[in-house]
Design an enzyme around this catalytic site. Structure first.
Site, PDB file in Angstrom:
ATOM      1  N   HIS A 175       0.848  -1.205   0.000  1.00 33.63           N
ATOM      2  CA  HIS A 175       0.000   0.000   0.000  1.00 33.63           C
ATOM      3  C   HIS A 175       0.880   1.250   0.000  1.00 33.63           C
ATOM      4  O   HIS A 175       1.586   1.509   0.963  1.00 33.63           O
ATOM      5  CB  HIS A 175      -0.929  -0.013   1.216  1.00 33.63           C
ATOM      6  CG  HIS A 175      -1.803   1.197   1.282  1.00 33.63           C
ATOM      7  ND1 HIS A 175      -2.777   1.456   0.342  1.00 33.63           N
ATOM      8  CD2 HIS A 175      -1.830   2.239   2.150  1.00 33.63           C
ATOM      9  CE1 HIS A 175      -3.366   2.609   0.639  1.00 33.63           C
ATOM     10  NE2 HIS A 175      -2.817   3.094   1.731  1.00 33.63           N
ATOM     11  N   ASP A 177       1.015   5.240  -0.105  1.00 33.84           N
ATOM     12  CA  ASP A 177       0.286   6.514   0.022  1.00 33.84           C
ATOM     13  C   ASP A 177       1.005   7.595  -0.774  1.00 33.84           C
ATOM     14  O   ASP A 177       2.178   7.869  -0.501  1.00 33.84           O
ATOM     15  CB  ASP A 177       0.260   6.959   1.492  1.00 33.84           C
ATOM     16  CG  ASP A 177      -0.631   6.077   2.347  1.00 33.84           C
ATOM     17  OD1 ASP A 177      -1.821   5.973   2.023  1.00 33.84           O
ATOM     18  OD2 ASP A 177      -0.129   5.501   3.345  1.00 33.84           O
ATOM     19  N   ASP A 289      -7.728   1.318   2.386  1.00 35.45           N
ATOM     20  CA  ASP A 289      -7.361   2.322   3.383  1.00 35.45           C
ATOM     21  C   ASP A 289      -8.279   3.537   3.534  1.00 35.45           C
ATOM     22  O   ASP A 289      -8.153   4.251   4.506  1.00 35.45           O
ATOM     23  CB  ASP A 289      -5.907   2.782   3.131  1.00 35.45           C
ATOM     24  CG  ASP A 289      -5.250   3.340   4.390  1.00 35.45           C
ATOM     25  OD1 ASP A 289      -5.684   2.965   5.508  1.00 35.45           O
ATOM     26  OD2 ASP A 289      -4.324   4.153   4.271  1.00 35.45           O
ATOM     27  N   ASP A 426       1.778  -1.295   4.404  1.00 33.34           N
ATOM     28  CA  ASP A 426       2.246  -0.039   3.819  1.00 33.34           C
ATOM     29  C   ASP A 426       3.689  -0.143   3.323  1.00 33.34           C
ATOM     30  O   ASP A 426       4.582  -0.566   4.072  1.00 33.34           O
ATOM     31  CB  ASP A 426       2.174   1.087   4.857  1.00 33.34           C
ATOM     32  CG  ASP A 426       0.735   1.452   5.200  1.00 33.34           C
ATOM     33  OD1 ASP A 426      -0.181   0.768   4.704  1.00 33.34           O
ATOM     34  OD2 ASP A 426       0.530   2.408   5.967  1.00 33.34           O
ATOM     35  N   HIS A 569      -6.518   9.599   0.070  1.00 29.81           N
ATOM     36  CA  HIS A 569      -7.162   9.533   1.386  1.00 29.81           C
ATOM     37  C   HIS A 569      -6.309  10.044   2.543  1.00 29.81           C
ATOM     38  O   HIS A 569      -6.695   9.864   3.709  1.00 29.81           O
ATOM     39  CB  HIS A 569      -7.628   8.090   1.664  1.00 29.81           C
ATOM     40  CG  HIS A 569      -6.515   7.077   1.566  1.00 29.81           C
ATOM     41  ND1 HIS A 569      -6.310   6.334   0.440  1.00 29.81           N
ATOM     42  CD2 HIS A 569      -5.557   6.723   2.450  1.00 29.81           C
ATOM     43  CE1 HIS A 569      -5.258   5.538   0.638  1.00 29.81           C
ATOM     44  NE2 HIS A 569      -4.786   5.756   1.846  1.00 29.81           N
TER      45      HIS A 569
END
Length: 1158
Positions: A175, A177, A289, A426, A569
């Protein structure tokens, strides 16, 4: 008189048409070829046919009667509103003291067919699982569930898989971000590029290895820096099915605060990138998420031709309930859908998190032992104190059996014998060592399981689509179809709580400054896309594409990607570190400046009367921007238009809405000697007001000029501003300062009169033709609203409230809202200074408090602009500690415990205030509006920025305006919210009367939702300025010597008023992604009309067409050379239609078309 004549002629003409159509119908009845000549013996069926015909005729006559009476009402309303003023042209004050304007007097016409009335709330009851009902039945208690803390003990029988073995798909993922603790670029440099480089090296080592990737923003950045060898290797892995791109959006979007315009745009940006560079179309959605999930997302994925989706962050009590009823996989259906057209297959993950300890089964202590990155000697370990062991010959049987027990338990929560096991976290897999640790150890476990048939299991690595395909196959249905025993669900998954009473409802408001800037950028992006597409098509039409700055396309691409990035997000949510927020802000501002340039360049070309005079100079823009921002975190400064006695300044106004608009525009000028003319030389009434630098200080150099304009749909209108001696049509505002005995006094600067008086406690009023507002004499805040046509005054009281946070243990932070009990009233020692401004075009009351100043303004114009109340609240809480400021509306509307909020500006969702839940659990996202209602009235708060909202008592609506929190809330951010800015929150408040038991419900549609959609558009598409009417105004830099300009009105025919043009987006060329092709994407949304409200004069003509639209008849001066229906993200084409075809949309449907215009 002239107006009456026009209306009479118009009414007469309509009457003639109606009579003629009646005649035709009678004619059809008489010449019915189906009727046999039976010498007067009518068969019974014929008599019933005649009866039907007669009933139809009666209905037509009734409708006709309604049309005529409606026209009569329009005339009466216009006469009332002073469209025909006795003095001919000058504004004047009527007997009751309200101003009457020389309005241009065009009657507006409403004709909405009853079939076009369908509230977007839909007719619930179609779904097996209704989320509102789930909320009613759940206790929301939190008993200890054993190893699965928030769940229950799972058991199974050993022989359950004997006939149908368990199929396990382990899906490795990472994941990433695009900004959170580090900026997007820093994450890429430090981690993401290594993960993607590893994919290219490590996946090919074994064809059984699989991986999924989601964020195209990172993937595209990697692609740009990769050599052709790496690109080719990556493409091969994707096309070969070892690497799957899931969702394929620019980011994994937030689903609470994002507007559907931006959600669609970031999906198109990602999908178009994939099509251009890889040639792949995503099939499955992956959202592990986002902090709560919206039904809008499943609809958009369905329209983009995906077949299945996965979600993760859902309230733990709801997960437990769904697990116990085996409803974790369901068909997600939209609330308005009366059939099953919108059904979309959704998989909900059952446990606490998407990390490895919470994905293999119910016991995290065991699952953690199978996260081989945590092997002893590494940097992270297992908090449950039992570390993983490398899998070797001597322990493989014990390890495999331990893991299989978890798999079997997890599979008991689902309805198929196929199991999904994500394997990642993550920014995982950034080191080659981790690839070896995970893939090699798991492969040994799979090999053992698969070689022991007595275990009845088939385990392997897989992609997300491998899993979904296996489920469909096991259930014997086509991809995306509903397996026979699977439930249908409607509703959404807000608010989210991950443990105890920790509700993630704070982020609905966190960092409101940037939530507002995001919307401003989106509205500029939509405006720039539309004008650019029209300008380029027009330039091609007249053979001038060589002279038009087509290279502006690069600025559009930059802005699309910035808007896309900010939907992430941790971006629009306000949950990133301070330096990351600055990075986002800098990008937003850069793109905003670029878009203003695109708009100005397009406007320059489109308003030129004679295109031969058109010259484009990069260094000398033809128009100035409407405002400027000094830095990414400052509020805009509006441009001052300096008038010159030597000649006029041109002012170009852009109306980004697809309906003609009548609205009030305010510009700043350097003199009180101002005259405004329309393009054809008509002088407009102007209201002149002071520009205030503080509560009681006005500027001597800058003045506000306000005037009423009629703007063409999606068009550009040209006005002339002169510095000229007093025009009888320039009227000064009347200003009163209400002071509280302190030494403040007003400094009046000639020629603008200001009076001051001691504030007294009794209510005072301002009014327009449509509304009278009452204000508290002590607080200066709104107390009541009375509509002109309604004898009854409605209590609508604005109060400001303050929440603290808990004294001990867990406190509010960027994500969580953990208040210390109910809100307390905001109070300050000194009474506020209150300014009351009244005039012919607008009146306003401004109340100055220490931490906010609130302006309530009403416009004296017919239509939407005149019936809604503009509320602007400048908030500054930078000297507070652990405080949240809320604005509460207290009314006497009997709304009970029900209120309504929107999802993503796309659809409305009913909410219920539940006493069994803690206060913070009753807050919901409000991306564009919320309302309360009873049988008589509806009160809607439209917002120009996403904020958190609730209704804690009957008749109340409450919005959190800003939050300042001094500590982290333990969700990984490691910071509080201490970077507050001076922020302007903008709203429109609309009070409507509900019409009950109206026989022809919606004949002349009680067009609430038009108001609503229109107001939302005014707030979202109008380019907002602090106190302005959201049209974008661009003063010309040049003076009278410039070539003649003319109004640009692109639409040949009126768009049906239940159609919203979401975007008109130039499609990139295949060769160069930074230049446009000859094609344009037209994205349309058909609104669902709620006809249960009484119609007012909308201020524009409005008819509906049962969802039909002729695209070839839409644009003036442009030829349509292709009309091709496409999937929402333009990846799946359908057969082109003939150019003169009508397209058809159902209520609430969003559709995309590929056009070739020139």
């Amino acid at each position: 008189m002239k107006l009456r004549k026009q209306v009479t002629v118009c009414g007469g003409a309509i009457f003639c048409v109606a009579v003629f159509s009646l005649y035709l119908m009678l004619d059809r009845v008489q010449h019915d070829p189906a009727r046999r000549q039976n010498g007067g013996n009518f068969p019974r069926s014929q008599i019933s046919v005649l009866q039907n015909r007669i009933e139809q005729l009666e209905q037509l006559l009734e409708e006709n009667h309604q049309i005529i009476s409606h026209i009569k009402d329009s005339v009466m309303e216009l006469t009332d509103t002073g469209a025909v003023s006795p003095s001919g042209h000058l504004p004047f004050r009527s007997a009751n003291g309200s101003w009457v304007l020389p309005f241009d007097g065009r009657p507006t016409f409403l004709a909405v067919k009853p079939q076009d009335c369908q509230s977007a709330l839909g007719s619930h009851g179609q779904a097996d699982v209704q989320m509102l009902d789930v909320y009613s039945i759940l206790k929301f208690d939190n008993p200890d569930g054993g190893v699965w803390k928030q769940g229950f003990e799972i058991t199974y029988e050993a022989d359950e898989w004997d006939n149908e073995p368990l199929q396990v798909f382990v899906v490795p993922h990472s994941h990433n971000d695009p900004g959170w603790i580090k900026t997007f670029d820093k994450y890429f440099t430090d981690q993401t590029q290594h993960i993607l480089n590893n994919i290219v090296v490590k996946l090919p080592e074994d064809p059984r290895r699989k991986f999924i990737w989601s964020e195209i923003s990172f993937f595209a950045k990697w692609w740009e820096t990769a050599d052709t060898y790496k690109q080719e290797a990556m493409r091969k892995l994707i096309l070969g099915g070892q690497l799957e791109i899931v969702t394929g959006g620019w980011v994994m979007t937030d689903e609470a605060n994002s507007h559907y315009f931006a959600m669609i745009d970031q999906l198109i940006e990602g999908h178009q990138w994939l099509e251009r560079n890889i040639g792949v179309t995503p099939r499955s959605g992956w959202a592990v998420d986002p902090f709560g999930h919206s039904a809008t997302m499943s609809y958009l994925l369905k329209k983009a031709n995906l077949t299945s989706m996965l979600i993760q962050r859902v309230h733990y009590s709801i997960k437990k309930h769904f697990a116990s009823t085996r409803s974790l996989e369901f068909m997600w259906r939209q609330a308005w859908d009366t059939g099953s057209k919108t059904d979309f297959f959704c998989h909900m993950m059952p446990f606490y998190s998407y990390d490895v300890p919470h994905t293999c089964g119910p016991d995290p202590k065991i699952c953690c032992q199978f996260d081989f990155k945590r092997l002893p000697g590494g940097r992270i370990n297992c908090p449950w104190k039992v570390p993983p062991k490398p899998v070797v010959e001597s322990n493989v049987a014990e390890r495999a059996n331990l893991l299989l027990d978890q798999y079997r338990k997890k599979s008991k929560l689902y309805r198929s014998k196929v199991l999904l096991v994500p394997l990642g976290d993550d920014f995982r897999y950034d080191k080659a060592l981790e690839w070896d640790q995970q893939f090699n150890n798991y492969q040994k476990l799979f090999d053992y399981m698969n070689s022991h048939p007595e275990l009845h299991v088939q385990a392997q690595f897989g992609t997300l689509t491998d899993y979904f395909s296996a489920v469909y196959k096991a259930k014997g249905v086509a991809q995306g179809s509903r397996p026979p025993d699977f439930p249908v669900l409607s509703g959404d998954f807000f608010a989210y709580a991950d443990r105890e009473d920790h509700y993630w409802t704070g982020y609905f408001t966190s960092r409101p400054f940037y939530k507002s800037l995001d919307r401003i950028l989106e509205s500029h992006l939509r405006g720039a896309e539309i004008l650019y597409s029209l300008a380029v098509a027009s330039a091609r039409h007249v053979g001038m594409e060589g002279r038009y700055p087509i290279s502006d396309y690069a600025l559009l691409v930059d802005a699309r990607q910035t808007v896309g990035l900010f939907q992430h997000h941790d971006a629009i949510t306000g949950t990133a570190k301070e330096n990351v927020v600055v990075d986002y802000g800098t990008r937003l501002l850069r793109s905003l400046i670029g878009l203003k340039r695109v708009i100005i360049n397009a406007a320059h070309f489109l308003v030129m009367k004679n295109k031969d005079f058109y010259r484009f100079y990069q260094t000398e823009p033809f128009l100035e921007t409407d405002d400027r921002r000094a830095t990414q975190d400052s509020l805009p400064q509006r441009t001052l238009i300096e008038l010159d006695p030597a000649g006029p300044r041109y002012l170009v106004l852009f109306n980004p809405i697809e309906q003609e608009r009548l609205c009030v525009v305010t510009v700043l000028v350097n003199t009180v000697r101002v005259r405004v003319l329309t393009e054809d030389g008509q002088t407009l009434p102007v209201q002149l007001s002071a520009q205030w630098s503080s509560a009681s200080q006005m500027s001597a150099e800058v003045f506000e000029a306000t005037f009423m304009v009629r703007l063409p749909a999606l068009g550009l209108a040209v006005f002339h501003l002169y510095d000229s001696a007093d025009s009888p049509l320039t009227l000064r505002s009347d200003t009163l300062l209400r002071l509280s005995g302190r030494g403040t006094s007003a400094r009046a600067l000639d020629p603008l009169p200001v009076r001051s008086q001691q504030a007294e406690p009794q209510t005072f009023f301002i009014s327009s033709q449509g509304l009278t507002l009452g204000f508290s004499g002590t607080t200066g805040l709104l107390e009541s609203i009375k509509r002109k046509d309604d004898p009854q005054e409605i209590k609508v009281q604005i109060q400001f409230m303050v929440y603290g946070t808990r004294p001990s243990k867990d406190k509010s932070g960027a994500y969580l809202f953990l208040p210390d009990g109910k809100a307390k009233p905001y109070n300050q020692k000194e009474p506020p200074v209150v300014r009351v401004v009244e005039g012919p075009l607008f009146s306003e009351v401004v109340a100055y408090y220490q931490h906010f100043q609130q302006t309530i303004r009403i416009h004296n114009v017919p239509g939407v602009d005149g019936l809604s109340i503009e509320i602007t609240t400048a908030v500054d809480i930078r000297d507070q500690t652990n405080k949240e400021l809320a604005m509460r509306l207290v009314t006497d509307i009997q709304s009970g415990d029900v209120f309504y909020t929107d999802l993503n500006g796309f659809q409305m969702q009913p909410r219920r205030h539940l006493m069994k839940l803690p206060l913070q659990a009753n807050f919901y996202p409000m991306p564009s509006q919320a309302y309360i209602q009873d049988s008589n009235n509806r009160l809607t708060l439209h917002t120009a920025q996403a904020l958190g909202v609730t209704s804690l008592e009957s008749g109340q609506l409450e919005v959190i305006m800003d939050r300042r929190l001094m500590q982290d809330d333990n969700r990984g951010l490691g910071q509080g919210l201490k970077d507050n800015k001076r922020t302007t929150n903008r709203f429109r408040l609309l009070l409507e009367r509900r019409s009950i038991g109206n026989m022809h419900e919606g004949l002349f549609a009680k067009l609430s939702s038009l108001f609503h959609s229109f107001l939302s558009k005014i707030l979202s598409d109008g380019v907002p300025k602090m106190m302005d009417s959201d049209t974008t105004s661009f003063p010309s830099i040049l003076n009278a010597a410039s070539p003649p300009l003319e109004t640009f009105a692109p639409l040949k025919s009126i768009l049906p008023c239940d159609f919203h043009l979401v975007n008109l987006r130039s499609i990139h060329s295949q060769k160069d992604p930074h230049s446009p092709s000859a094609y344009t994407a037209l994205i349309l949304h058909r609104l669902a009309l709620d006809c249960g409200l009484e119609a007012q004069n909308l201020g524009f003509n409005c008819t509906t067409s049962q969802g039909q639209l002729s695209v070839s008849g839409l644009f003036r001066t442009l030829d349509l050379q292709l009309l091709q229906p496409m999937s929402l993200t333009l990846m799946h084409p359908s057969t082109p239609l003939t150019n003169d075809s009508s397209i058809s949309l159902d209520p609430m449907e969003i559709s995309a078309f590929k056009l070739k215009l020139r």
